[in-house]
Design a protein around this motif. Structure first.
Motif, PDB file in Angstrom:
ATOM      1  N   LEU A 150      33.996  38.685  37.618  1.00  7.17           N
ATOM      2  CA  LEU A 150      34.206  39.581  38.754  1.00  7.17           C
ATOM      3  C   LEU A 150      33.995  41.013  38.276  1.00  7.17           C
ATOM      4  CD1 LEU A 150      35.069  40.197  41.663  1.00  7.17           C
ATOM      5  CD2 LEU A 150      37.461  40.135  40.882  1.00  7.17           C
ATOM      6  N   TYR A 151      33.057  41.695  38.910  1.00  7.55           N
ATOM      7  CA  TYR A 151      32.765  43.086  38.579  1.00  7.55           C
ATOM      8  C   TYR A 151      33.033  43.951  39.806  1.00  7.55           C
ATOM      9  CZ  TYR A 151      30.252  41.078  34.580  1.00  7.55           C
ATOM     10  OH  TYR A 151      29.916  40.385  33.436  1.00  7.55           O
ATOM     11  N   LEU A 155      29.915  31.364  38.299  1.00  2.00           N
ATOM     12  CA  LEU A 155      29.997  32.275  39.447  1.00  2.00           C
ATOM     13  C   LEU A 155      30.038  33.712  38.958  1.00  2.00           C
ATOM     14  CD1 LEU A 155      30.686  33.183  42.405  1.00  2.00           C
ATOM     15  CD2 LEU A 155      33.088  32.679  41.842  1.00  2.00           C
ATOM     16  N   ILE A 156      29.207  34.566  39.566  1.00  2.00           N
ATOM     17  CA  ILE A 156      29.272  36.008  39.353  1.00  2.00           C
ATOM     18  C   ILE A 156      29.459  36.682  40.701  1.00  2.00           C
ATOM     19  CG2 ILE A 156      28.049  38.079  38.592  1.00  2.00           C
ATOM     20  CD1 ILE A 156      26.539  36.385  36.583  1.00  2.00           C
ATOM     21  N   THR A 157      30.475  37.543  40.796  1.00  2.00           N
ATOM     22  CA  THR A 157      30.703  38.340  42.004  1.00  2.00           C
ATOM     23  C   THR A 157      30.763  39.810  41.625  1.00  2.00           C
ATOM     24  OG1 THR A 157      31.827  36.646  43.319  1.00  2.00           O
ATOM     25  CG2 THR A 157      32.400  38.926  43.784  1.00  2.00           C
ATOM     26  N   LEU A 158      30.010  40.604  42.356  1.00  2.00           N
ATOM     27  CA  LEU A 158      30.002  42.059  42.206  1.00  2.00           C
ATOM     28  C   LEU A 158      30.350  42.673  43.553  1.00  2.00           C
ATOM     29  CD1 LEU A 158      27.289  44.216  40.469  1.00  2.00           C
ATOM     30  CD2 LEU A 158      27.848  44.648  42.864  1.00  2.00           C
ATOM     31  N   GLN A 159      31.230  43.685  43.544  1.00  2.00           N
ATOM     32  CA  GLN A 159      31.595  44.362  44.784  1.00  2.00           C
ATOM     33  C   GLN A 159      32.027  45.785  44.503  1.00  2.00           C
ATOM     34  OE1 GLN A 159      34.295  42.329  47.392  1.00  2.00           O
ATOM     35  NE2 GLN A 159      34.365  43.979  48.873  1.00  2.00           N
ATOM     36  N   GLY A 160      31.804  46.653  45.477  1.00  2.00           N
ATOM     37  CA  GLY A 160      32.212  48.032  45.345  1.00  2.00           C
ATOM     38  C   GLY A 160      33.688  48.231  45.645  1.00  2.00           C
ATOM     39  N   LEU A 161      34.328  49.070  44.847  1.00  2.00           N
ATOM     40  CA  LEU A 161      35.717  49.427  45.119  1.00  2.00           C
ATOM     41  C   LEU A 161      35.823  50.353  46.321  1.00  2.00           C
ATOM     42  CD1 LEU A 161      36.944  49.863  41.451  1.00  2.00           C
ATOM     43  CD2 LEU A 161      37.980  48.335  43.153  1.00  2.00           C
ATOM     44  N   CYS A 181      32.102  46.914  34.320  1.00  4.10           N
ATOM     45  CA  CYS A 181      33.272  46.359  33.640  1.00  4.10           C
ATOM     46  C   CYS A 181      33.823  45.143  34.381  1.00  4.10           C
ATOM     47  CB  CYS A 181      34.374  47.414  33.527  1.00  4.10           C
ATOM     48  SG  CYS A 181      33.876  48.916  32.659  1.00  4.10           S
ATOM     49  N   ARG A 182      34.264  44.160  33.607  1.00  2.00           N
ATOM     50  CA  ARG A 182      34.926  43.010  34.202  1.00  2.00           C
ATOM     51  C   ARG A 182      36.273  43.442  34.771  1.00  2.00           C
ATOM     52  NH1 ARG A 182      35.383  38.211  30.062  1.00  2.00           N
ATOM     53  NH2 ARG A 182      36.639  37.468  31.822  1.00  2.00           N
ATOM     54  N   TYR A 183      36.571  42.963  35.965  1.00  2.00           N
ATOM     55  CA  TYR A 183      37.860  43.259  36.582  1.00  2.00           C
ATOM     56  C   TYR A 183      38.984  42.727  35.689  1.00  2.00           C
ATOM     57  CZ  TYR A 183      41.760  43.149  39.813  1.00  2.00           C
ATOM     58  OH  TYR A 183      42.993  43.335  40.399  1.00  2.00           O
ATOM     59  N   PRO A 184      40.073  43.503  35.480  1.00  2.00           N
ATOM     60  CA  PRO A 184      40.465  44.738  36.179  1.00  2.00           C
ATOM     61  C   PRO A 184      40.075  46.027  35.454  1.00  2.00           C
ATOM     62  CG  PRO A 184      42.307  43.936  34.910  1.00  2.00           C
ATOM     63  CD  PRO A 184      41.181  42.961  34.658  1.00  2.00           C
TER      64      PRO A 184
END
Length: 556
Positions: free
Chosen positions: A478-479, A440-446, A531-534
């Motif tokens: 998670l990015y 699983l790859i998830t990308l989202q804007g802060l 960058c990977r979260y966090p």
């Protein structure tokens, strides 16, 4: 490790056997077509036109599948930007009940197939068929179809643009939208792929964002044996929660005198957060990257925006009532009852950490509430929440959503809980998907103004609590992207997530820090580490501020 890989291989082999058997059953019933397995794709494509798939090939109840068209699209055909010839199939999956709208779908089969298939999710309330022929959002590479992927998508079982929620009055259409269309289209597409190529895909992927991101998590939770990898960006996991928050926000804007905030004032809020927080990551680049450090300045930002004893101005300060509207969005929603999977509310947004609220998907642009709210006039979250309450919850087109108290919904509580089960994707039990080796790859804007980044992070934290960080790292990336909103923003990342996913699934090359190129019009071409979260990108203090190499991924 070896036994887990063996189980995953056996599961894939079992799925392949089922799919091939389905294709063989069809060929046996059509002996004149048995030679199609060895025929050119063009001949096999033409033979599919007008075909009917029996309900037994679909794991969920349907009235069968009707293929409406199947024809080759030449490499030189007008509008074909795929770089090659492919078979384009359109069809309908008939509702189990005669009054239920069909699920319309498109399937594209490249002549040069790479042995993989990609199901593509929709957006908003769907309602438009996902063609599967274009480039993936925010991807710099060629379209998946041009890379050799068999691609497919659907309209989730109703017709209308992504803002229309009227289909919420039809039970089977709601179930289709929530999850069933994904499985039905998947099974129909796999049967057709097996017939066209003589074998099923070696790998099956899913990719989507927003509603499509929710759909990505849905297929992992409900149909873990069907997928090898998922890209699920900006996922609307807590669908009922975000709709309830939208109603509460509308009540603050329109149900409370003086609660509306003009776009000019919202711009003032945004500029104040930039002035305070932009440089906290070491670079004055218009991006709030160190959200955690910025949050430490939140109280002073709010006080600097407050009118206090000053006379309220239309562009300089906010009244306490207007600040309360922003705090509704910042604080999110806390419920005294539980939605499905023990969900007790919705996490708030990074309002004072660089989120811009003046765009089409932001807050309201006019102080009067329309009878049927629209995105621009009355704000995206409220307009979508209003439609949800009218059609899905109250099931009354004339219902006034401002009358519903999200925290004390009375007779509508049971419906809200039921809907959160049907449409939501907050189930943290991904045990089967992980055991099979799914990725699983998830990308989202802060700075996402539609789907709270903090809700996505909260779900990630639940996974860590359940499985431990090591196991989560074994299957998930998670990015969280500074400056990125819901498809827009001061930094819009372009990065090849499908390539990263495929390398992870097929070669075991787990993605770490990626490099994203900015495709925002004003800053097109600059790059940042993804960058990977966090972790977040921090400027090292020297070098070109527009190059990813001048940044490191730092702890908040």
């Amino acid at each position: 490790m070896r036994s887990r890989r063996r189980r995953a291989r056996l599961a894939r082999d079992s799925r392949a056997v089922i799919q091939v058997v389905g294709a063989m059953v069809w060929l046996a019933a059509h002996p004149a077509h048995a030679a199609l397995k060895e025929a050119p794709l063009a001949m096999r494509c033409a033979e599919l036109a007008g075909a009917v798939l029996q309900p037994e090939l679909i794991a969920l109840p349907t009235a069968g599948v009707q293929i409406e068209s199947a024809a080759m699209v030449s490499a030189t055909a007008p509008g074909n930007q795929q770089g090659g010839e492919y078979c384009r199939i359109t069809g309908r999956i008939k509702g189990f009940n005669a009054t239920t709208p069909d699920i319309r779908f498109d399937l594209n089969l490249p002549r040069r197939w790479n042995g993989r298939a990609l199901q593509i999710g929709g957006g908003g309330y769907n309602g438009v068929v996902v063609s599967g022929t274009g480039v993936m959002p925010f991807s710099p590479n060629r379209a998946p179809l041009a890379q050799g992927y068999a691609t497919f998508g659907d309209d989730s079982g109703h017709v209308g643009d992504s803002s229309v929620a009227v289909f919420g009055l039809v039970d089977e259409a709601v179930t289709n939208f929530g999850f069933a269309h994904l499985k039905k289209t998947h099974d129909a597409a796999l049967a057709l792929i097996a017939r066209a190529y003589g074998r099923p895909p070696q790998r099956m992927y899913f990719a989507g964002g927003s509603t499509g991101g929710r759909e990505g998590y849905t297929v992992m939770q409900r149909y873990p044996d069907d997928y090898d990898g998922v890209i699920a960006n900006s996922p609307a996991l807590n669908f009922t929660g975000v709709r309830l928050l939208g109603v509460k926000l509308g009540q603050a804007e329109y149900g409370t005198p003086g609660g509306f905030i003009s776009p000019m004032l919202l711009e003032h809020v945004y500029q104040r957060t930039l002035a305070t927080c932009d440089r906290l990551d070491g670079a004055a680049d218009g991006i709030v990257s160190d959200v955690a450090a910025c949050r430490e300045h939140e109280a002073e930002i709010i006080e600097s925006l407050r009118c206090g004893g000053r006379t309220p101005s239309h562009d300089e300060c906010l009244t306490d009532t207007q600040l309360s509207t922003l705090l509704v969005m910042r604080d999110g929603l806390s419920l005294p009852y539980r939605l499905a999977w023990d969900v007790d509310g919705y996490r708030g947004y990074n309002i004072f950490q660089g989120t811009h609220l003046t765009g089409l998907l932001g807050l309201a642009h006019q102080p009067e509430r329309l009878q049927v709210p629209t995105f621009f006039a009355n704000g995206y979250l409220f307009a979508q929440g209003d439609g949800y309450i009218r059609y899905f919850v109250a099931r009354d087109a004339g219902f006034d959503s401002l009358r519903l108290d999200p925290q004390h919904p009375g007779k509508y509580r049971a419906q809200l809980v039921a809907l959160s089960q049907t449409i939501g994707a907050m189930n943290p039990d991904l045990t089967r998907y992980i055991a099979r080796g799914g990725k699983l790859i998830t990308l989202q804007g802060l700075a996402d103004e539609v789907i709270s980044p903090n809700q996505t992070i909260a779900y990630y934290d639940k996974l860590v609590d359940r499985f431990g960080i090591d196991q989560v790292n074994s299957f998930m990336r998670l990015y969280m992207v500074p400056g990125f909103q819901h498809g827009s923003g001061v930094f819009i990342p372009s990065v090849d997530l499908l390539g990263a996913l495929d390398n992870w699934v097929t070669r075991g090359a787990s993605p770490e820090t990626l490099t994203a190129t900015d495709i925002a019009a004003a800053t097109n071409g600059r790059s940042r580490p993804l960058c990977r979260y966090p972790l977040f990108p921090r400027y090292i203090g020297k070098g070109n501020v527009n190059l990813a190499g001048s940044f490191v991924c730092a702890e908040p």
